[in-house]
Design an enzyme around this catalytic site. Sequence first.
Site, PDB file in Angstrom:
ATOM      1  N   HIS A  69       0.837  -1.207   0.000  1.00  0.00           N
ATOM      2  CA  HIS A  69       0.000   0.000   0.000  1.00  0.00           C
ATOM      3  C   HIS A  69       0.873   1.258   0.000  1.00  0.00           C
ATOM      4  O   HIS A  69       0.659   2.184  -0.799  1.00  0.00           O
ATOM      5  CB  HIS A  69      -0.908  -0.026   1.231  1.00  0.00           C
ATOM      6  CG  HIS A  69      -1.761   1.189   1.398  1.00  0.00           C
ATOM      7  ND1 HIS A  69      -3.101   1.231   1.063  1.00  0.00           N
ATOM      8  CD2 HIS A  69      -1.475   2.433   1.871  1.00  0.00           C
ATOM      9  CE1 HIS A  69      -3.586   2.429   1.319  1.00  0.00           C
ATOM     10  NE2 HIS A  69      -2.623   3.179   1.822  1.00  0.00           N
ATOM     11  N   GLU A  70       1.869   1.299   0.883  1.00  0.00           N
ATOM     12  CA  GLU A  70       2.727   2.478   0.989  1.00  0.00           C
ATOM     13  C   GLU A  70       3.689   2.583  -0.193  1.00  0.00           C
ATOM     14  O   GLU A  70       4.015   3.683  -0.644  1.00  0.00           O
ATOM     15  CB  GLU A  70       3.491   2.456   2.318  1.00  0.00           C
ATOM     16  CG  GLU A  70       2.607   2.449   3.552  1.00  0.00           C
ATOM     17  CD  GLU A  70       1.601   3.587   3.584  1.00  0.00           C
ATOM     18  OE1 GLU A  70       1.887   4.670   3.051  1.00  0.00           O
ATOM     19  OE2 GLU A  70       0.507   3.385   4.135  1.00  0.00           O
ATOM     20  N   ASP A  81      -4.714   7.664  -1.439  1.00  0.00           N
ATOM     21  CA  ASP A  81      -5.657   6.772  -0.766  1.00  0.00           C
ATOM     22  C   ASP A  81      -7.051   6.894  -1.364  1.00  0.00           C
ATOM     23  O   ASP A  81      -7.458   7.953  -1.850  1.00  0.00           O
ATOM     24  CB  ASP A  81      -5.721   7.098   0.732  1.00  0.00           C
ATOM     25  CG  ASP A  81      -4.447   6.698   1.460  1.00  0.00           C
ATOM     26  OD1 ASP A  81      -3.954   5.586   1.199  1.00  0.00           O
ATOM     27  OD2 ASP A  81      -3.953   7.493   2.272  1.00  0.00           O
TER      28      ASP A  81
END
Length: 922
Positions: free
Chosen positions: A155-156, A166
């Site tokens: 995700h990061e 996001d």
Amino acid sequence: MGLFRALASLLVLCLLQGSNASLVQLNGNGYEDIIIAIDPAVPEDGEIIEQIKAMVTTASTYLFEATEKRFFFKNVSILIPESWEGNPQYRRPKHESYKHADVVVAPPTLPGRDEPYTRQFTECGERAEYIHFTPDFILGKKQNEYGPSGRLLVHEWTHLRWGVFDEYNEDEPFYIGKSKKIEATRCSTGISGTNSVYTCQGGSCVTRRCRIDSATKLYEKDCQFFPDKVQTEKASIMFMQSIDSVAKFCNEKNHNQEAPSLQNLKCNYRSTWEVISESEDFNRAMPMTGLPSPPAFSLLRINERIVCLVLDKSGSMSLENRLNRMNQAAKHFLLQTVENGSWVGMVQFDSTANINSELIQIRSNSERDTLVKSLPTQAIGGTSICTGIKTAFQVIRNKDFQLDGSEIVLLTDGEDSTASTCINEVKESGAIIHFIALGPQADQAVIQMSNVTGGNHFYASDNAENNGLIDAFAALTSENADPSQKSIQLESRGLKLNDNAWMNDTVVIDSTVGKDTFFLITWMVQPPSISLWDPSGTLTAGFALDSASRMAYLSIPGNAQVGTWTYSLQAKANSEILTITITSRAANSAVLPITVNAKMNKDTNSFPSPMIVYAEVQQGFVPILGASVTAVIESNSGNTEVLELLDNGAGADAFKEDGVYSRYFTGYSENGRYSLKVQAHGGTNTAGQSLQHPLSRAAYIPGWVVNGKIEGNPPRPEADENTQTILENFSRTASGGAFVVSEFPSTPFTDPYPPSQITDLDATSEGEEITLTWTAPGENFDVGKVQRYIIRISGNMIDLRDNFEDALQVNTTDLLPKEANSKEAFTFKPGNIPEENATHIFIAIQSVDQSNLTSEVSNIAQVALFIPQADPSPDENYYSGVNVFAVVLSVVLSIVVVSIILSTIICVIKKKKSSSRLGTKF
């Protein structure tokens, strides 16, 4: 418009080529040279290293599948603090340093804040700065709140590498969709769950249906979306990768364009996968047929700093007082900047090279004084840069030290046609080359050496008034030292004086600094009269006078008194240049100092493409808001431009109040090198720490719905505002390195710069009127005043985005633009929109300047044409999927909203009858 788009494309391309300090390379399908750095403040724990390995290994497989077998993690270096004990497995770093870290493992930004996040302050598609994980997260202590670490790393990484955002939004967790339902902000809408208020007290938890807020027409503040634990939906990783079924990114087919997510706002309503697919990485990598190998890990432990000064003493250094100015700056570096415990040597070169000093470990002022006495005294001869560098390598080897990770500080003012011959040798050596270019003729080949070895590049003109040379040396603190040991520049100022004039001003020493405070005064002709008063008004004596180098300096023993210091310098020559430089260190190793980091968005640029100045003001990892930040940009010939940097979320500043102050730079005056210096000041009660949760972070999981019942997590810790605000003045100065400009025209040119895009357009409705607010752009990006605004509305968001010029235009005759960065407001009655079955009015703005250049279309604001109705039994226990809850039209719709809808229907009927006559496209 076409010109602006071309400029913007060039800008993004250059940013993608090197907007941050990362050394990561994509080799085939594998990412190499990833650096995960453990912060010096993290107590030694070998389990952290093992858990990092496990996290990256799991993440590599997850990333590979999520990107349709395109990308994986090939090799990773784990950077270990010097304070941790040695181990035979640990090697010395080469070019790896904290500056280049892609992931940092460090204490929370604020107590209890263990949320993983990515420091991201650039636009969509541009690489971010770094990922921040806390030790507790790495050790698996926060898995219930944030999910498995491997999935979260992906995700990061998607934030970091591909510049996406996001797909949830804690500021706008719900929205009214065209389905006339209140939906949770998410992607995709196939993710099911419950909208509920869940409160616990004394071990007892109560769940109730969410009520509707009469002001926002959305759910109340305490309402949260609780996802179902068992799902089948596979998208999206950028919403909540912790859901077991989620293994893909939202794509063009399942992307939720309605949701008020940051991904939609910043990426023009494109899906995550669309942005990834347009990246340079994606275009270079084809899907693999087999499985990737597991990641390989290198364990690198920080060691003592090894630095060798390589100083040019060729004949051209006798011009413009260069040799003396070099010695002034080098003395400042030796006396104050370089940290205790460092090994320092010195080489001078012209057409040959000599060793002025073998490596000496600095333990006290005695070693510093010895090195100062070794500085060059005469400028004569030619220029052989490679000879100087190779001699520095010999100095390091003479102590049986490895070249890996050693630093060469190279200063030169001349060109050398043979400099390129040793680039490969320098690259393979493992040493880091920091390059300081003095004057307009310094060699371009050394810039390449600096870039390929991960070094810094600075430029100083012959204009001594700008103090660029001392600023460059002052910026060369160790990348790997504990922050409490680093020298911090508080003030850097120069002034040209005539007729025995005075240079008077003040500098603030705040409570986070004060140790080893150092005042340096330089002059060109005669020693000035120097007076310095501490905050109590006592005159401070004891300046050491160095007439040969034309400098005077004073070191304050212990911690300097906190408060405002006043200095007064009187020139003793009719034409004089005086400079003052003030540095200090952290007053207390337990309290992180306030720092400023500055940079341009790229190292090279072609006119007329704009550049962006960035300045981060932080205390540790916590952003500082409300500071006054100014950039000074100096050209080859000494021309300077001063820019006020802003943190207002408009123009070049991507995000409001994130502690990053930004501005476009278009004030080119010539080709060649430009240098950047940033000054930041905080006044009493005007600057404070940001207590906001960082952007681009993993979604906090409030709980799960399991078998129809919410199983909640503890509430996320919030900061205590009363303990975090800075209540004192501070002053900081930082060098932002250098950049090179080409293709500046030699003849007059027409205005090439349109207004900047409006990115903060907001709309609210009251009665039959809609009020818009936004930040004014400028005639040239974010400077000046635009000529007019074009406002258009539509009942279809995507049609407004893609066919702005065909949408219904609002009458803006009475709208007079304000100066750039002012707050604009405009109220209008929307009239009739042409779309049938429209549920919202969508609004966008375009700006036009005096040259009739137009900006990009703004972000799209919206107003709903209906009001959802609250549930009649709000207090009963209630569990329902989001897609089941029906939002109906309120019986108490206002007369105005009804009239808008009726007018729309009438308009559609009329349009069908007369479309051939009007020839209008909708």
